[in-house]
Design an enzyme around this catalytic site. Sequence first.
Site, PDB file in Angstrom:
ATOM      1  N   SER A   1       0.551   5.842  -0.308  1.00  0.00           N
ATOM      2  CA  SER A   1       0.231   4.716   0.572  1.00  0.00           C
ATOM      3  C   SER A   1       0.903   3.407   0.178  1.00  0.00           C
ATOM      4  CB  SER A   1      -1.281   4.515   0.623  1.00  0.00           C
ATOM      5  OG  SER A   1      -1.798   4.266  -0.665  1.00  0.00           O
TER       6      SER A   1
ATOM      7  N   HIS B   1      -2.216   9.460   5.093  1.00  0.00           N
ATOM      8  CA  HIS B   1      -1.148   8.613   5.630  1.00  0.00           C
ATOM      9  C   HIS B   1      -0.031   9.456   6.250  1.00  0.00           C
ATOM     10  CE1 HIS B   1      -2.379   4.528   4.446  1.00  0.00           C
ATOM     11  NE2 HIS B   1      -2.953   5.118   3.413  1.00  0.00           N
TER      12      HIS B   1
ATOM     13  N   LYS C   1      -7.252   6.550  10.391  1.00  0.00           N
ATOM     14  CA  LYS C   1      -5.913   5.938  10.445  1.00  0.00           C
ATOM     15  C   LYS C   1      -5.228   6.347  11.755  1.00  0.00           C
ATOM     16  CE  LYS C   1      -5.341   5.284   5.468  1.00  0.00           C
ATOM     17  NZ  LYS C   1      -6.748   5.380   5.084  1.00  0.00           N
TER      18      LYS C   1
END
Lengths: 415, 83
Positions: free
Chosen positions: A190, A218, A249
């Site tokens: 990240s 991610h 996310k």
Amino acid sequence: MAFNNDIRNIYQKELADIRAAGIFKEERIICSPQNAEIEVEFPAGASRKHVINMCANNYLGLSSHPDVVEAARKGLDSRGYGMSSVRFICGTQDIHKELEAQLSKFLGTEDTILFPSCMDANAGVFEAVLNEQDVMISDRLVHASIVDGMRLCKAKTDTFKHSDMGHLEEKLQLHADARVKLIITDGAFSMDGDLAKLDQIVTLAEKYNALVFVDDSHASGFIGKTGRGTHEHCGVLGKIDIITTTLGKALGGASGGCVSGRRELVEMCRQKARPYLFSNTIPPVVVSGAIAVLDIISKTTERRDKLERNTSFWRKGLTEAGLIIKEGETPIVPVMLFNAKLSQDFANELYGEGIYAVGFFFPVVAKGQARIRTQLSAAHEPHHLDKALAAFTKVGAKFGILHKTKQEIIDQYGL
Amino acid sequence: MSELKKIILDYVKKEYLEEDDDREITYDSPLISGGIVDSFSMVSLKRFLETKFTIQIPDAKASPEAFDSVDNIILLLEEFNIR
């Protein structure tokens, strides 16, 4: 009253120390839905400002997508607001099972279990599947939630240097006598935006009879040709034993996470993972939204393809402007400034130009590695990125760091 | 003794520093409390010592304090008559 002045002073001093160290975190208040353009009130009480958001994990631009919002609304109407129970008493609805099945299909795994967050998934999974006869061998740059999960587990721990396959192999040889060896890594890291070498990790795992764990928070939804994640990108679909990921996310951005992988390991989580056993799962409204997200991205790769184009444009633009970025291919693009104060000043100047991005420095990243982490979204249109690029170029010129080497920036601003 | 110290220091540098990490580590540098060796990575240092000197260090003796500097590790090894 136990919370007397002496005790209050202890905490006031600790907070003052955090401020003095320059690491006091302040929330910035967003007064609009999450999107490429947002209304921000910062500092608290200041007038609202309309800015382009360059720091959300809203990779696919689905956080406020009308189809997702509508699906969430329908879920609220049809399945209510809350469950008032943990999963195994009376907190499991048909839509929870439907979402788990959809996630298994999307990730290419045998089974999936939802958690209230990926932080909870990582906190619970290791303790549920490993014991003191086992060893966890983790990349040294894994996410903090994995570190916490490892702390809660009785298995032995070891680490390998970031993405150093030779070092990992040494560790697999060192721990040859363990009952289960679990290699632990992030899929996309990240802070640097680089990808784990999952193809090589899987090869080593097969050679040394180890299991592989990947946190793909991610990456899920956009890395790989059809957005399945880092395992798709590296050509090892179906070969990862445990994947954890988040719905907070790219996959709608609300909340929730999961453990997905081998059937028996997922079942162990259902029996033993404490964040699953002792807290409510994701509420129906979020589950319904997440199902809609998976429907959207399973039908077309349009959004991840647009994100890829935006990422290429942004990486090329920043480089040509003369800024130093971390090389890579993910939509996490760190602009390297090295000096902590410069990263804060740079972010403040950007905000003045209508661009919202955040500076990171020690202890979030290593000393001397301060940066502004920019993140692309499929919600960004060319005019957003043109304006953001112009602002980065203007602010970079103001600080005199364009077309400078790392050493020249350090010489100018210190570490 | 100095050769022993050097063997351990060289291992610590190779094992725990990245290539671009230019931190100076000396015999008395705090390894664990100084953030060079994290608690998850201590096991490889213990295993290195056990393999190198053919000893078994009981978990009770493998404390963060005992491993906190090369000098401390030397004191620990003395208990195993390694000098």
